[in-house]
Write an enzyme that holds these catalytic residues in place. Structure first.
Site, mmCIF file in Angstrom:
data_model
loop_
_atom_site.group_PDB
_atom_site.id
_atom_site.type_symbol
_atom_site.label_atom_id
_atom_site.label_comp_id
_atom_site.label_asym_id
_atom_site.label_seq_id
_atom_site.Cartn_x
_atom_site.Cartn_y
_atom_site.Cartn_z
ATOM 1 N N GLU A 61 -0.004 -8.439 9.070
ATOM 2 C CA GLU A 61 1.311 -8.318 9.451
ATOM 3 C C GLU A 61 1.735 -8.907 11.056
ATOM 4 O OE1 GLU A 61 3.845 -4.788 8.965
ATOM 5 O OE2 GLU A 61 3.098 -4.639 6.834
ATOM 6 N N GLY B 10 8.346 8.699 4.198
ATOM 7 C CA GLY B 10 8.744 7.863 5.393
ATOM 8 C C GLY B 10 9.776 8.956 5.929
ATOM 9 N N GLY C 199 0.967 -1.146 -0.136
ATOM 10 C CA GLY C 199 0.040 -0.119 -0.093
ATOM 11 C C GLY C 199 0.927 1.193 -0.008
ATOM 12 N N ASN C 200 1.976 1.057 0.041
ATOM 13 C CA ASN C 200 3.139 2.020 0.043
ATOM 14 C C ASN C 200 3.725 2.587 -1.210
ATOM 15 O OD1 ASN C 200 5.759 3.523 0.365
ATOM 16 N ND2 ASN C 200 5.652 2.726 2.432
ATOM 17 N N ASP D 218 9.055 -6.275 3.825
ATOM 18 C CA ASP D 218 8.916 -5.453 5.038
ATOM 19 C C ASP D 218 10.169 -4.633 5.287
ATOM 20 O OD1 ASP D 218 6.982 -5.418 7.259
ATOM 21 O OD2 ASP D 218 8.485 -5.955 8.507
HETATM 22 P P1 ITT Z 1 3.512 -2.150 2.930
HETATM 23 O O1 ITT Z 1 3.393 -2.943 4.177
HETATM 24 O O2 ITT Z 1 1.831 -2.021 2.321
HETATM 25 O O3 ITT Z 1 4.480 -2.384 1.968
HETATM 26 P P2 ITT Z 1 4.137 -0.076 4.727
HETATM 27 O O4 ITT Z 1 4.480 1.466 4.565
HETATM 28 O O5 ITT Z 1 3.317 -0.568 5.931
HETATM 29 O O6 ITT Z 1 3.905 -0.699 3.356
HETATM 30 P P3 ITT Z 1 6.304 -1.499 6.246
HETATM 31 O O7 ITT Z 1 5.515 -2.199 7.140
HETATM 32 O O8 ITT Z 1 7.613 -2.140 5.656
HETATM 33 O O9 ITT Z 1 5.568 -0.756 5.097
HETATM 34 O O10 ITT Z 1 6.855 -0.236 7.219
HETATM 35 C C1 ITT Z 1 8.092 0.420 6.858
HETATM 36 C C2 ITT Z 1 8.337 1.634 7.437
HETATM 37 O O11 ITT Z 1 9.294 2.137 7.546
HETATM 38 C C3 ITT Z 1 7.359 2.672 6.284
HETATM 39 O O12 ITT Z 1 6.007 2.893 6.394
HETATM 40 C C4 ITT Z 1 8.111 3.952 6.266
HETATM 41 O O13 ITT Z 1 7.751 4.817 7.422
HETATM 42 C C5 ITT Z 1 9.548 3.356 6.720
HETATM 43 N N1 ITT Z 1 10.357 3.101 5.602
HETATM 44 C C6 ITT Z 1 10.839 2.027 5.018
HETATM 45 N N2 ITT Z 1 11.461 1.928 3.894
HETATM 46 C C7 ITT Z 1 11.847 3.335 4.134
HETATM 47 C C8 ITT Z 1 12.468 4.254 2.965
HETATM 48 O O14 ITT Z 1 13.382 3.721 2.243
HETATM 49 N N3 ITT Z 1 12.531 5.367 3.327
HETATM 50 C C9 ITT Z 1 11.937 5.936 4.429
HETATM 51 N N4 ITT Z 1 11.177 5.471 5.051
HETATM 52 C C10 ITT Z 1 11.150 4.163 4.912
#
Ligand code: ITT
Length: 180
Positions: A37, A143, A9-10, A66
């Site tokens: 999750e 993020g 969803g990201n 993740d």
């Molecule tokens: P999905 O599970 O739907 O893929 P999510 O945003 O919930 O999306 P994660 O559970 O992997 O994904 O969460 C990791 C969080 O860490 C993400 O929401 C960001 O806030 C942060 N994050 C991960 N990778 C990042 C990056 O490359 N740059 C900045 N923030 C990041």
């Protein structure tokens, strides 16, 4: 051309994966499906469980990812809870927790889980070392990018192409693409 279905969803993650994999002749399509999750300290277990569930539900080969940011002085927080923490306190909250803290070391980690229905999940991981900046900088990315310093720039001061040369995600994606 191979096609990969990325369940996320990201939008930020998806843009980076698409930019990187399309250069290697792999098409990427985003699928919105909220896989469960699990609570775990370990990104690998979370990605494995999610990929298995999504492949079964969607009845096709899928990839999930993740990711998390691990801050040394905070004993790895927010780590696997990065998404929740970002929604609750954002970058300002992390900077507050880090006010006056000398050790600014942090690491981003990424685990990609790939699964075909009724098969075992395969995972690919990547990480990058950096530091938490003193203030947010840059407008790109998503993020924690504005507060994650890699050498003298934050990830939010890098284009997708620049970030895709060094990031945790690109390391994991490169291994995945090689395997594919
Ligand atoms: P999905 O599970 O739907 O893929 P999510 O945003 O919930 O999306 P994660 O559970 O992997 O994904 O969460 C990791 C969080 O860490 C993400 O929401 C960001 O806030 C942060 N994050 C991960 N990778 C990042 C990056 O490359 N740059 C900045 N923030 C990041």
């Amino acid at each position: 051309m191979k096609t990969v279905y990325f369940v996320t969803g990201n939008a930020g993650k998806f843009r980076e994966a698409k930019a990187m994999l399309e250069k290697l002749d792999i098409e990427v399509q985003q699928i919105h499906y909220e896989y469960p999750e699990i609570q775990s300290d370990d990104l690998d277990s979370i990605a494995k469980y999610g990929a298995r569930d999504a492949a079964m539900y969607l009845k096709r080969p899928v990839m999930v990812e993740d990711a998390g940011m691990f801050i040394s002085a905070l004993k790895g927080f927010p780590g696997p809870y990065s998404s929740f923490t970002f929604k609750c306190i954002g970058n300002e909250g992390i900077l507050k927790l880090m006010r006056g803290v000398e050790d600014r070391n942090a690491q981003f980690r990424s685990v990609i889980g790939f699964c075909e229905p009724d098969q075992e999940v395969i995972t690919f991981s990547g990480s990058v070392e950096g530091e938490i900046s003193n203030e947010p900088r840059g407008k790109m990315g998503f993020g924690y990018d504005p507060i994650f310093l890699y050498q003298n720039k934050t990830f939010a001061q890098m284009s997708i192409e620049e970030k895709n040369e060094v990031s945790h995600r690109c390391m994991a994606l490169r291994k995945f693409a090689e395997w594919l």
